[in-house]
Design a protein around this motif. Sequence first.
Motif, PDB file in Angstrom:
ATOM      1  N   LYS A   1      27.223  31.397  16.321  1.00 21.97           N
ATOM      2  CA  LYS A   1      27.963  30.507  16.622  1.00 21.97           C
ATOM      3  C   LYS A   1      29.736  31.955  15.727  1.00 21.97           C
ATOM      4  O   LYS A   1      30.012  32.619  16.892  1.00 21.97           O
ATOM      5  N   LYS A   2      28.977  32.625  15.167  1.00 17.61           N
ATOM      6  CA  LYS A   2      30.267  33.801  15.188  1.00 17.61           C
ATOM      7  C   LYS A   2      29.638  34.617  15.893  1.00 17.61           C
ATOM      8  O   LYS A   2      30.559  35.323  16.449  1.00 17.61           O
ATOM      9  N   GLU A   3      28.560  34.803  16.738  1.00 17.31           N
ATOM     10  CA  GLU A   3      28.262  36.010  17.324  1.00 17.31           C
ATOM     11  C   GLU A   3      28.806  35.739  18.539  1.00 17.31           C
ATOM     12  O   GLU A   3      29.468  36.193  19.357  1.00 17.31           O
ATOM     13  N   ARG A   4      29.484  34.275  18.969  1.00 17.13           N
ATOM     14  CA  ARG A   4      30.350  34.030  20.341  1.00 17.13           C
ATOM     15  C   ARG A   4      31.707  34.154  19.722  1.00 17.13           C
ATOM     16  O   ARG A   4      32.580  34.659  20.843  1.00 17.13           O
TER      17      ARG A   4
ATOM     18  N   LEU B   1      24.500  30.897  22.092  1.00 12.46           N
ATOM     19  CA  LEU B   1      25.922  29.784  22.267  1.00 12.46           C
ATOM     20  C   LEU B   1      26.194  30.329  23.968  1.00 12.46           C
ATOM     21  O   LEU B   1      25.820  31.301  23.906  1.00 12.46           O
ATOM     22  N   PRO B   2      26.568  30.236  24.526  1.00 13.25           N
ATOM     23  CA  PRO B   2      26.561  29.920  26.431  1.00 13.25           C
ATOM     24  C   PRO B   2      27.815  30.853  25.856  1.00 13.25           C
ATOM     25  O   PRO B   2      28.745  30.326  25.267  1.00 13.25           O
ATOM     26  N   ASP B   3      27.821  31.946  27.372  1.00 12.81           N
ATOM     27  CA  ASP B   3      28.688  32.481  26.656  1.00 12.81           C
ATOM     28  C   ASP B   3      29.842  33.538  28.248  1.00 12.81           C
ATOM     29  O   ASP B   3      28.943  34.797  28.964  1.00 12.81           O
ATOM     30  N   THR B   4      30.607  32.380  28.611  1.00 13.31           N
ATOM     31  CA  THR B   4      30.584  32.589  30.972  1.00 13.31           C
ATOM     32  C   THR B   4      31.800  33.523  30.178  1.00 13.31           C
ATOM     33  O   THR B   4      32.673  33.849  31.039  1.00 13.31           O
ATOM     34  N   GLY B   5      32.447  34.253  29.154  1.00 17.26           N
ATOM     35  CA  GLY B   5      33.633  34.847  29.207  1.00 17.26           C
ATOM     36  C   GLY B   5      34.979  33.676  29.150  1.00 17.26           C
ATOM     37  O   GLY B   5      36.066  34.541  28.695  1.00 17.26           O
TER      38      GLY B   5
ATOM     39  N   ALA C   1      36.793  27.060  27.771  1.00 16.23           N
ATOM     40  CA  ALA C   1      35.393  25.936  28.429  1.00 16.23           C
ATOM     41  C   ALA C   1      33.867  26.142  28.051  1.00 16.23           C
ATOM     42  O   ALA C   1      33.179  24.923  27.645  1.00 16.23           O
ATOM     43  N   ASP C   2      33.202  27.408  26.908  1.00 19.99           N
ATOM     44  CA  ASP C   2      32.162  27.470  26.471  1.00 19.99           C
ATOM     45  C   ASP C   2      32.061  26.502  25.073  1.00 19.99           C
ATOM     46  O   ASP C   2      30.940  25.862  24.971  1.00 19.99           O
ATOM     47  N   LEU C   3      32.818  26.741  23.992  1.00 24.10           N
ATOM     48  CA  LEU C   3      32.984  26.163  23.025  1.00 24.10           C
ATOM     49  C   LEU C   3      33.573  24.027  23.175  1.00 24.10           C
ATOM     50  O   LEU C   3      32.657  23.425  22.894  1.00 24.10           O
ATOM     51  N   LYS C   4      33.917  23.860  24.245  1.00 28.06           N
ATOM     52  CA  LYS C   4      34.323  22.829  25.415  1.00 28.06           C
ATOM     53  C   LYS C   4      32.793  22.194  25.448  1.00 28.06           C
ATOM     54  O   LYS C   4      32.325  20.785  24.935  1.00 28.06           O
TER      55      LYS C   4
END
Lengths: 209, 209
Positions: B141-144, B82-86, B90-93
């Motif tokens: 998902k869990k890693e995010r 999954l994207p991880d911008t911090g 925002a990433d989940l949306k």
Amino acid sequence: MTTRRRAAPDATRRSEESRRAILAAAFDLVGQVGYARLSIEGIAARAGVGKQTIYRWWPSKGAVLFDAFLMLSEGETGRPALPDTGDLEADLKAVLRSTVAELNDPRYDEPMRALNTEILHDPALAAAYAERLDGPLKEAKKERLRSAQRAGELRADLDLDVAVEMVWGPLLNRWLQRSGPLTPHYADSIVETALNGLRRPTRRRRDQH
Amino acid sequence: MTTRRRAAPDATRRSEESRRAILAAAFDLVGQVGYARLSIEGIAARAGVGKQTIYRWWPSKGAVLFDAFLMLSEGETGRPALPDTGDLEADLKAVLRSTVAELNDPRYDEPMRALNTEILHDPALAAAYAERLDGPLKEAKKERLRSAQRAGELRADLDLDVAVEMVWGPLLNRWLQRSGPLTPHYADSIVETALNGLRRPTRRRRDQH
């Protein structure tokens, strides 16, 4: 779903008895043989009626099963309602624990799985389900959440449809997809996580500064 | 899922091309005719191969469709992430908005609906799905969420399986049961509600006293 001719009281009573026998037979049978092997013939044999009696009232086995669920839900008196002790967390845990117990009962698991999967592929059945079975239940869930809003337990600006999905969606998915165990602990964990959210509380974060 | 005999490189390459043509045909065809009318004959005709070629490699149309999804997911390079911008919200949306767009696309809706409903009635397929398709995605998902825990955004004591269900369960249910519109606004609403929880924040409640 059925159109009945005017009939003498005795005939009406006999019809109603046949109808109930057919619905009970459909429900029992699907629990034993599974939906794929459920047939109008099998239901007729178990209910002790002719096949034509069933076809006179219902177009398909899906329609029979749907009415069987409707009969079960009408057996409960009046409109459905969730317990309201004033403690939302306790009430939701009680409801979800009882749903978990029901889903673990083979007598219910297979008929409910059959109904749920029929709905996924049959928009007309889905609409009937939404209106007559799920609709009143969903309204009862929202009413319980509204009561908690009035009591100041829940946020006032919740989208109640999303809130209902947040509490019942995970359980439905895990059951349908068999993606994990359905235990009382799981029921509690859903309720706590839905109520408290995933986010770390702001207060504790502030304490760090 | 397939057992291959040792073969000269050219034959291997031709086999691989046939296999990919069959899987692409299955995916396209189910989107057009629906799962109920999907047939091995139809897939063979569309892929330009003989029926026997398909039966040599797959026991059923469900197995073909499953491998078609596997091919799609393997087309993406490496493990899913999954994207991880911090910024978790925002990433989940972004992820849920893109899932919503995919589920509204008829080319994906029907094949995915077919796969999802096959799983509900076929424990063996469900196990293969859990291990090879859903498993790696769920781990991503869990890693995010773990990354957000390390960043102090999420509670440290979350049950990550429940947390994943809380974010993705409502969307899956609404899609499968057609119980409401799938919009970008809905995607955002799920993320906000899951992160913040249903409960009224304690701080505001304290202010009342």
